[in-house]
Scaffold this motif. Structure first.
Motif, PDB file in Angstrom:
ATOM      1  N   ALA A 159      -4.611  -0.881  -7.827  1.00 33.48           N
ATOM      2  CA  ALA A 159      -5.990  -0.437  -7.458  1.00 33.48           C
ATOM      3  C   ALA A 159      -5.667   1.209  -6.846  1.00 33.48           C
ATOM      4  O   ALA A 159      -5.404   1.222  -5.642  1.00 33.48           O
ATOM      5  CB  ALA A 159      -6.695  -1.045  -6.339  1.00 33.48           C
ATOM      6  N   PRO A 160      -5.810   2.112  -7.728  1.00 34.00           N
ATOM      7  CA  PRO A 160      -5.358   3.512  -7.270  1.00 34.00           C
ATOM      8  C   PRO A 160      -6.381   3.969  -6.373  1.00 34.00           C
ATOM      9  O   PRO A 160      -7.621   3.610  -6.258  1.00 34.00           O
ATOM     10  CB  PRO A 160      -5.404   4.118  -8.693  1.00 34.00           C
ATOM     11  N   ILE A 161      -5.864   5.185  -5.520  1.00 34.98           N
ATOM     12  CA  ILE A 161      -6.766   6.072  -4.894  1.00 34.98           C
ATOM     13  C   ILE A 161      -6.728   7.132  -5.409  1.00 34.98           C
ATOM     14  O   ILE A 161      -5.947   7.950  -5.620  1.00 34.98           O
ATOM     15  CB  ILE A 161      -6.012   6.061  -3.584  1.00 34.98           C
ATOM     16  N   PRO A 162      -7.923   7.529  -5.857  1.00 30.92           N
ATOM     17  CA  PRO A 162      -8.212   8.925  -6.563  1.00 30.92           C
ATOM     18  C   PRO A 162      -7.801  10.136  -5.957  1.00 30.92           C
ATOM     19  O   PRO A 162      -7.998  10.017  -4.612  1.00 30.92           O
ATOM     20  CB  PRO A 162      -9.591   8.979  -7.058  1.00 30.92           C
ATOM     21  N   PRO A 163      -7.245  11.121  -6.409  1.00 31.26           N
ATOM     22  CA  PRO A 163      -6.945  12.329  -5.474  1.00 31.26           C
ATOM     23  C   PRO A 163      -8.309  12.817  -4.783  1.00 31.26           C
ATOM     24  O   PRO A 163      -9.296  12.549  -5.224  1.00 31.26           O
ATOM     25  CB  PRO A 163      -6.676  13.539  -6.687  1.00 31.26           C
ATOM     26  N   ALA A 164      -7.922  13.515  -3.727  1.00 26.13           N
ATOM     27  CA  ALA A 164      -9.002  14.009  -2.942  1.00 26.13           C
ATOM     28  C   ALA A 164     -10.050  14.898  -3.669  1.00 26.13           C
ATOM     29  O   ALA A 164      -9.496  15.936  -4.465  1.00 26.13           O
ATOM     30  CB  ALA A 164      -8.598  14.930  -1.819  1.00 26.13           C
ATOM     31  N   GLY A 165     -11.175  14.575  -3.582  1.00 28.18           N
ATOM     32  CA  GLY A 165     -12.246  15.482  -4.565  1.00 28.18           C
ATOM     33  C   GLY A 165     -12.404  15.051  -5.726  1.00 28.18           C
ATOM     34  O   GLY A 165     -13.103  15.972  -6.551  1.00 28.18           O
ATOM     35  N   ALA A 166     -11.844  14.031  -6.425  1.00 26.33           N
ATOM     36  CA  ALA A 166     -11.767  13.467  -7.679  1.00 26.33           C
ATOM     37  C   ALA A 166     -12.049  12.034  -7.980  1.00 26.33           C
ATOM     38  O   ALA A 166     -11.433  11.285  -8.712  1.00 26.33           O
ATOM     39  CB  ALA A 166     -10.549  13.945  -8.302  1.00 26.33           C
ATOM     40  N   ASP A 212       0.953  -1.199   0.103  1.00 21.43           N
ATOM     41  CA  ASP A 212       0.074  -0.184  -0.149  1.00 21.43           C
ATOM     42  C   ASP A 212       1.076   1.288   0.027  1.00 21.43           C
ATOM     43  O   ASP A 212       1.883   1.503   0.639  1.00 21.43           O
ATOM     44  CB  ASP A 212      -1.003   0.164   1.246  1.00 21.43           C
ATOM     45  N   LEU A 213       0.487   2.017  -0.850  1.00 21.54           N
ATOM     46  CA  LEU A 213       1.191   3.654  -1.135  1.00 21.54           C
ATOM     47  C   LEU A 213       0.129   4.571  -0.913  1.00 21.54           C
ATOM     48  O   LEU A 213      -1.118   4.166  -1.044  1.00 21.54           O
ATOM     49  CB  LEU A 213       2.025   3.576  -2.297  1.00 21.54           C
ATOM     50  N   PRO A 214       0.650   5.905  -0.724  1.00 22.04           N
ATOM     51  CA  PRO A 214      -0.500   6.739  -0.513  1.00 22.04           C
ATOM     52  C   PRO A 214      -1.485   6.824  -1.802  1.00 22.04           C
ATOM     53  O   PRO A 214      -2.478   7.412  -1.905  1.00 22.04           O
ATOM     54  CB  PRO A 214       0.371   8.159  -0.321  1.00 22.04           C
ATOM     55  N   VAL A 215      -0.747   6.592  -3.138  1.00 22.13           N
ATOM     56  CA  VAL A 215      -1.457   6.557  -4.382  1.00 22.13           C
ATOM     57  C   VAL A 215      -2.329   5.321  -4.627  1.00 22.13           C
ATOM     58  O   VAL A 215      -3.254   5.268  -5.657  1.00 22.13           O
ATOM     59  CB  VAL A 215      -0.634   6.787  -5.526  1.00 22.13           C
ATOM     60  N   GLY A 216      -2.372   4.434  -3.789  1.00 21.25           N
ATOM     61  CA  GLY A 216      -3.029   3.095  -4.004  1.00 21.25           C
ATOM     62  C   GLY A 216      -2.245   1.979  -3.816  1.00 21.25           C
ATOM     63  O   GLY A 216      -1.269   1.690  -3.197  1.00 21.25           O
ATOM     64  N   ARG A 217      -2.918   0.720  -3.752  1.00 21.06           N
ATOM     65  CA  ARG A 217      -2.190  -0.705  -3.628  1.00 21.06           C
ATOM     66  C   ARG A 217      -1.857  -1.282  -5.030  1.00 21.06           C
ATOM     67  O   ARG A 217      -2.670  -1.095  -6.031  1.00 21.06           O
ATOM     68  CB  ARG A 217      -3.391  -1.750  -2.969  1.00 21.06           C
ATOM     69  N   MET A 218      -0.655  -1.875  -4.920  1.00 21.94           N
ATOM     70  CA  MET A 218      -0.061  -2.298  -6.217  1.00 21.94           C
ATOM     71  C   MET A 218       0.944  -3.599  -5.900  1.00 21.94           C
ATOM     72  O   MET A 218       1.329  -3.657  -4.910  1.00 21.94           O
ATOM     73  CB  MET A 218       0.770  -1.185  -6.775  1.00 21.94           C
ATOM     74  N   ALA A 219       1.331  -4.141  -6.927  1.00 21.88           N
ATOM     75  CA  ALA A 219       2.098  -5.323  -7.167  1.00 21.88           C
ATOM     76  C   ALA A 219       2.781  -5.438  -8.641  1.00 21.88           C
ATOM     77  O   ALA A 219       1.985  -5.156  -9.543  1.00 21.88           O
ATOM     78  CB  ALA A 219       1.343  -6.580  -6.812  1.00 21.88           C
TER      79      ALA A 219
END
Length: 267
Positions: A127-134, A106-113
């Motif tokens: 599996a990215p984490i969208p930017p706040a509010g986006a 897990d990274l601030p931008v999402g989970r990856m391998a």
């Protein structure tokens, strides 16, 4: 994220010399690569963003440290495929003969391998984490038509039939149409989300193992060719016309990463 699962959502250049890469890709493509590591990068990792002229990120640059190189890392480009569940994707990929090269994290931008298909071509699942509010943002590192985006994803593989079946099953891709390359086999087009995203072909002389090659859009193929030669790159295949009237070429950047370019001929 509004991209369909199985989309290419990010591209990463691994290089020991990010400043040299910045000069090369700036001249050839028009990108700007950040002079310093992104503040959100994990501790100890030098990771820089690639920015397009009109704004937006084209991908990232991972600086290869001496330890990474000692561990076997080499200059190259890798693509990221979107999956809503990284752990489920890993389980399914390994059950079908794929491999894990970097466990899920897990990274601030999402989970990856980092994984490989059953023939050995390496890529990331994320599996990215969208930017706040986006929350409804769409990744646009890949574009079918636009310069300064990756426009084509080409898989060279030891078993095209099996590879196509693998990506069809796990990422929802289609395969329709092909170019007959004679003794070299079929260049088989790949579709996803209504777009033609690339092709799969047999391994050719000079390609030692299954791999992905990415083609970056340029504004003028002849200008780009001159910039490759003038900035320390090596042309491996001269510009050749492709269906639709544009031109594609292959090169190795000054640090050793294999890359392709595609665009119109303006002169």
């Amino acid at each position: 994220m509004t991209n369909p699962a199985g989309s290419f959502i990010w591209y990463e250049l691994m290089t020991p010399d990010p400043e040299g890469a910045a000069r090369f890709y700036g001249a050839v493509v028009g990108w700007t690569i950040a002079a310093h590591s992104d503040p959100g990068a994990p501790g100890g990792v030098d990771y820089r963003m690639i920015v397009r002229t009109g704004g937006g990120h084209a991908g990232g640059v991972l600086t290869l440290s001496a330890d990474m190189i000692a561990g076997g890392a080499r200059p190259g480009w890798l693509g990221y495929l979107y999956t809503p569940d990284v752990d489920a994707a890993i389980a399914a990929i390994t059950a079908d003969g794929g491999a894990v090269h970097m466990p899920a994290k897990d990274l601030p931008v999402g989970r990856m391998a980092m994984v490989a298909d059953p023939q050995g071509a390496v890529f990331y699942v994320m599996a990215p984490i969208p930017p706040a509010g986006a929350d409804n943002a769409a990744a646009d590192a890949f574009s079918v038509t636009e310069a300064q985006h990756v426009r084509w994803n080409e898989l060279a593989t030891s078993d095209p039939d099996a590879a196509i079946a693998f990506y069809r099953k796990h990422f929802g891709w289609g395969q329709e149409g092909a170019l007959d390359m004679g003794e070299l086999g079929q260049y088989r087009f790949l579709q996803h989300g209504g777009d033609m995203i690339g092709a799969a072909m047999p391994l050719m002389e000079g390609i030692p193992a299954p791999t992905w090659t990415f083609y970056i859009g340029v504004d003028d193929i002849d200008r780009a060719r001159g910039a490759v030669a003038a900035n320390g790159g090596t042309i491996t295949n001269e510009p050749m016309e492709i269906p639709g009237g544009e031109f594609a070429m292959n090169a190795i950047d000054p640090q050793g990463a294999v890359i392709g370019f595609v665009g119109p001929r303006k002169s």
